[in-house]
Structure formats: C-alpha cells, structure tokens
Design a protein around this motif. Structure first.
Motif, short mmCIF file in Angstrom:
data_model
loop_
_atom_site.label_atom_id
_atom_site.label_comp_id
_atom_site.label_asym_id
_atom_site.label_seq_id
_atom_site.Cartn_x
_atom_site.Cartn_y
_atom_site.Cartn_z
N ILE A 87 0.84 -1.21 0.00
CA ILE A 87 0.00 0.00 0.00
C ILE A 87 0.87 1.25 0.00
CG2 ILE A 87 -1.75 1.28 1.27
CD1 ILE A 87 -2.72 -1.28 -0.10
N GLY A 88 1.97 1.22 0.76
CA GLY A 88 2.89 2.36 0.73
C GLY A 88 3.48 2.59 -0.64
N SER A 89 3.81 1.50 -1.34
CA SER A 89 4.33 1.63 -2.70
C SER A 89 3.29 2.22 -3.64
CB SER A 89 4.77 0.25 -3.21
OG SER A 89 5.76 -0.31 -2.38
N ILE A 90 2.02 1.89 -3.43
CA ILE A 90 0.96 2.46 -4.27
C ILE A 90 0.84 3.96 -4.03
CG2 ILE A 90 -1.53 2.46 -4.69
CD1 ILE A 90 -1.51 -0.54 -4.13
N TYR A 91 0.91 4.38 -2.77
CA TYR A 91 0.86 5.82 -2.46
C TYR A 91 2.04 6.55 -3.10
CZ TYR A 91 -3.00 6.02 0.90
OH TYR A 91 -4.24 6.01 1.48
N VAL A 92 3.23 5.95 -3.00
CA VAL A 92 4.41 6.58 -3.60
C VAL A 92 4.25 6.68 -5.11
CG1 VAL A 92 6.88 6.28 -4.03
CG2 VAL A 92 5.96 5.90 -1.74
N ALA A 93 3.72 5.62 -5.74
CA ALA A 93 3.54 5.63 -7.19
C ALA A 93 2.54 6.70 -7.61
CB ALA A 93 3.07 4.25 -7.66
N MET A 94 1.46 6.86 -6.86
CA MET A 94 0.47 7.89 -7.21
C MET A 94 1.06 9.29 -7.07
SD MET A 94 -3.23 6.47 -5.83
CE MET A 94 -2.75 6.41 -4.10
N CYS A 95 1.83 9.52 -6.02
CA CYS A 95 2.43 10.84 -5.83
C CYS A 95 3.48 11.12 -6.92
CB CYS A 95 3.07 10.93 -4.45
SG CYS A 95 1.88 10.90 -3.08
N LEU A 96 4.26 10.11 -7.28
CA LEU A 96 5.25 10.29 -8.35
C LEU A 96 4.56 10.55 -9.69
CD1 LEU A 96 7.92 7.56 -7.50
CD2 LEU A 96 8.09 10.03 -7.16
N ALA A 97 3.44 9.88 -9.93
CA ALA A 97 2.71 10.11 -11.17
C ALA A 97 2.17 11.54 -11.22
CB ALA A 97 1.55 9.11 -11.29
N LEU A 98 1.68 12.05 -10.09
CA LEU A 98 1.19 13.43 -10.05
C LEU A 98 2.33 14.41 -10.26
CD1 LEU A 98 -1.23 15.27 -9.62
CD2 LEU A 98 -0.81 15.17 -7.16
N SER A 99 3.49 14.14 -9.67
CA SER A 99 4.65 15.02 -9.87
C SER A 99 5.13 14.98 -11.32
CB SER A 99 5.78 14.59 -8.93
OG SER A 99 5.40 14.69 -7.58
N ALA A 100 5.10 13.79 -11.93
CA ALA A 100 5.49 13.69 -13.34
C ALA A 100 4.53 14.47 -14.22
CB ALA A 100 5.53 12.22 -13.75
N LEU A 101 3.24 14.42 -13.90
CA LEU A 101 2.26 15.21 -14.65
C LEU A 101 2.54 16.69 -14.52
CD1 LEU A 101 -0.38 15.43 -16.28
CD2 LEU A 101 -1.62 15.36 -14.10
N ALA A 102 2.91 17.13 -13.32
CA ALA A 102 3.23 18.54 -13.12
C ALA A 102 4.44 18.96 -13.93
CB ALA A 102 3.48 18.80 -11.63
N ASN A 103 5.47 18.10 -13.95
CA ASN A 103 6.66 18.42 -14.74
C ASN A 103 6.33 18.49 -16.23
OD1 ASN A 103 8.27 18.47 -12.43
ND2 ASN A 103 8.72 16.29 -12.57
N TRP A 104 5.47 17.60 -16.68
CA TRP A 104 5.07 17.61 -18.10
C TRP A 104 4.32 18.89 -18.44
CZ3 TRP A 104 0.11 17.26 -20.41
CH2 TRP A 104 0.13 17.07 -21.80
#
Length: 311
Positions: A252-269
C-alpha cells in the motif's frame, strides 16, 4: 578565494581519509540496520512466500483496486474544489473592499491553524447528525466530510500560494492593462491569475500531492479509502497464524508513492509544455542584406502612379 571555499574549507589529506572512514562507517551502520530488520521479519514469518501470496488472490486485488479508485475519486473532487476555493479566497484577499478582505483573511488564517483531522472529524459529526435531512445515505457522510475538510484546508493554503504569485507579477503589467481600459476583473482573470499560476505551478502541484496523501485521514472516520482497506485486509487475513501487516503496508505504501510520483510527473510535463509554449514562436531566418539603392528601386509600377520613362 573561490566561492565554494567561503562556506566550506577544502579538506586536506587527513580530512579526506577521515571523511571516507565516516562514510564507510555510516554505510555499514545503515546496512546493519536493514539486515537486522530483515532478520526480524524473517523470524516472524513475514517474508514467507505464503504471506506474499495473498496478493494473487482475486478478492485482495479487488479490494486494493476499490481502495485506489475511492482514494482517487476523493482526491479529484477535493483537488478541483480546493483550487476553485483558493482562487476565490486569493481574489477576495486582494479586494479593495475591507469587509471582503477581512473575511477572507480570517477564513484563511482560521482553517490553516486548525488541524485538518479536527476539521474532518467535526464535519463528519455534523453530517452524521443531519444525514436524513440532507438526504445522505451509506458512506456519503464520510465522503463529503473528507472532501469538504480537504477542500477548506487546502483551499486556504492554495489561496496564499496564488496571492504570492499575483503579488510577484510586475505592477507595470496591471497598470498597462488599466491604461488600455480593462476592468479590474479583466485584469485579474486575463493578466494576473494566468501568470501567477504559471509562476507558482510547482508549489501548487506540491500542495496537490499533500491533498492526495491527506485522503488517508478518511481512515479515522471509517471511510473505506486505500488506508482503511489496508487495515481491514491486514487484520482479517491470517497466514500461518501470523497477521499480514508488513506485506500489506509495503504494498500500500508503494501504491501511495507511485500515485504521488505520477502526479509530480504530470506537473513536470505541464511545466515543460508551458515553457515550450512561451518559447515556441519560430524566428524567421534573416535574408540577404539589401543595399540602400536597391531598397529605393520600384520594380513594379504603382497603379495610378507615375511611370518611369526609359530612354
């Protein structure tokens, strides 16, 4: 004297040896702690294949999927509402009318100071007490208590971020817009807010990541988001007489980290696209230089004008 040596003295031969020794010693200490943790987990049976095999169960995967969908739905609604509320509060905070400015300032300072958990819990109690009159059923009181609490808190924070962005725009731009006859609403919506959003986009996205992580506070009000689902699974699934807290927490912690990284990647894009949009105007290549005498020549006669006489 170089700029690097002003705040940090260049280490000598003995200092370099000492730094390498401390680096190796610290690395060994960290590796020892990791090895000790793995040994304890292995002794408790948390690393057995049977424990991790629970994620091959279709029911477990369905529960995790439902938790992720519920968490993302709360985040999507709260993120949109907090951005809208942040814009409204930022504009009200910069209003020329003192009562409006005072109300916005009081609202922002109050809900930034009150812990978010207290706000969510108070809203949950209020909605539960009036669920029949409000027409709420099932998990709707928990859902809206979590959404409204996240909206109020993060909207107050986003308002201060946008206000700082608006104040960072050079005053000459708003003065030029007023000189063109634009109203204050037009200046705010077409000149100031777009530049403020562009300037403060990294901070806005960082606060959205905080909003995503704060959805886990729904666990306190028994809302079945991802963290609450993880708790139910870890307590109800027993393997070899042991609970499954450790594997569930890791996944579950890995899922939270993945979602936050995906949101940060979207922001960078989005930020890269905005940068390309600002600099994407092509520049025409310069042609051959034209002499002054050539520039004065008229190759085609102007209709109705004088015609050059040739000898």
């Amino acid at each position: 004297m170089s700029g690097a040596s002003v705040l940090y003295d260049v280490p000598g031969p003995k200092a370099k040896v000492r730094n390498r020794f401390y680096t190796v010693l610290g690395s060994l200490a960290v590796l020892s702690l990791i090895a000790f943790a793995f040994m304890r987990l292995s002794a408790k049976g948390q690393l057995e294949p049977e424990v991790w095999n629970i994620f091959n169960n279709a029911g477990v995967r369905a529960n995790i999927r439902d938790g992720v969908v519920t968490t993302l739905s709360v985040f999507a609604v709260a993120a949109v509402l907090s951005l809208v509320l942040g814009v409204l509060l930022a504009v009200a905070r910069l209003s020329d009318h003192k009562p409006v400015r005072w109300l916005a300032t009081g609202f922002i300072e109050l809900f930034r100071a009150v812990p978010l958990l207290i706000t969510i819990y108070a809203l949950w109690v209020i909605l539960l007490s009036n669920r029949e009159s409000l027409g709420l059923s099932g998990s709707a009181p928990q859902f809206w208590a979590l959404v409204i609490g996240l909206t109020i808190y993060n909207g107050s924070v986003q308002a201060e971020v946008l206000r700082a962005g608006i104040n960072s725009v050079p005053k000459g731009q708003s003065e030029a817009a007023y000189a063109l006859g634009m109203s204050k609403t037009q200046v705010m919506t077409t000149v100031l807010i777009p530049q403020a959003v562009r300037a403060m986009l990294p901070t806005i996205i960082s606060q959205l990541v905080v909003t995503l992580k704060d959805t886990s506070l729904g666990y306190i009000i028994t809302f079945e988001e991802l963290l609450y689902t993880a708790r139910l699974m870890s307590t109800n699934i027993i393997v070899n007489g042991n609970d499954t807290y450790v594997p569930v927490i890791i996944v579950i912690g890995s899922i939270y980290v993945a979602m936050c990284l995906a949101l940060s990647a979207l922001a960078n894009w989005i930020e890269r696209r905005g940068r390309r949009a600002r600099t994407g105007i092509g520049v025409t290549e310069a042609g051959e230089p034209v002499a002054a005498t050539d520039a004065l020549e008229v190759h085609d006669p102007i209709p109705g004008g004088p015609v050059d006489k040739k000898d």
